[in-house]
Design an enzyme around this catalytic site. Sequence first.
Site: not given
Length: 447
Positions: A20, A121, A165-166, A296, A353, A400, A407-408
């Site tokens: 990113q 990530h 990550n995730e 989030y 994050e 974050w 942003e993807w």
Amino acid sequence: MPTPTFPAHFTWGVATAAPQIEGAAFLDGKGESVWDRFARVPGKIHGDANLDVTCDHYHRYASDFALMQELGVKNYRLSLAWPRVIPDGAGTPNPAGLAFYDRLIDAMLAHDIQPWVTMFHWDLPQALEDQGGWRVRSTAAAFGRYADLIVSTYGDRVKNWITLNEMRCFTVLAYGDVIRPPGIIESDQIVHQTYHTALLAHGEGVRAVREHGAPGARVGLTDDAVIPVPIMETAPHIAAAEQAFRELNYRSIDPVFRGEYGALYQQIAGDHGAETEADDFALISQPTDFFGLNIYTGVYVRAGEDGRPETLPFPPSYPTADAPWLRLLPQAMYWGPRLMQSVYGVKQIYITENGAGYDDVPTANGEILDLHRRQYVRQCLGELHRAIADGVPVDGYFCWSFMDNFEWLEGFSKRFGICYTDYATQRRTPKLSAQWYAEVMRTNTLV
Ligand code: GBH
């Protein structure tokens, strides 16, 4: 009420991820990642943006660390790009890539910033995807060799490691939908298999830190657990939230903390569950040192008439950040850590994050008055403080993100930074939220 003060030695930091921010996507021998490839397909990413340059951090890390230091950042969660270190994922390492992270980590330490390194990530080497990607076990083995290499090379300076990550985002949300790479929808069985491979890779990462880390090296997983928030903080609704927490995260947390896929996995996956081998769960459930939560948002849950948890749908006009999935729900920051403790007995938690995406626009004099982001983060930190006051073992928080970045799927259209990135000039400007967060870190209180 007195100003909330955090425990002494609480870890404050900021977070980013290599794909990113780094750019230099094809420089100095870096291999192609699945996102580099995917971004080339027209229409996949907002504005047909790509990862070639992003924040050009590859060339600007020194000034970025100087800015972090000015803001008083002492801990920085970053990720290393697997295809920069091993271009095809499994073969010969890239000396220029290894040298880059060597310089980067030295520069960080010279600015008095501690690295918290995420091994992966989402930027899988495309060459591995071409051989099956997360569908096949050999990818977990390749990840293990990559983890061995980076822990052996940087372990003298990196004390805190995060394996993945995730997992959900690069498995279920990737192979189960066309909107993320590889952009092919797979069967339920294959989707379960991709998740299982990710769990194996996590285990390999833990093993690598135990085998090659310096004494005192620590390792954990970062997950984006779905967080149920009880509609009322009363016993029946809290019990429903605990049950919902197990059910909503049936694929991830049981294998890591209990060494098994639970009954719900068997029930949901049926005949389509992952193929597993006898030793898999011993690898997956090796003890870790901490658990990382990216928080989030959450979902509201209540106890239904039969006591069973009911997840409530959000009304259409429920407030969100400038991303429809990011429903503003600060209590998730209380319940996420609390449920990790009460349901899984986790002893140390970091928020790896938290933040909010908005379409920030500078004022005429160049300030970025991101009162919305500042407000949400402040509310979240208030809830985190409440969790700590209730005895939940949260030892740190990473915002974050340090700066606006790629942003993807949203390309550069959504900004999550506390520093504004002007992509035309690559100038970074601390937003109001950064000025405020600097004061929070400095005073250890929720100013
Ligand atoms: C984080 O994920 C990522 O780790 C980080 O790289 C990213 O920049 C940051 O969020 C901000 O987005 O399409 O409705 O299924 C946060 C968790 C999980 C949120 C996937 C978006 C997709 C929503 N993400 N989710 S949906």
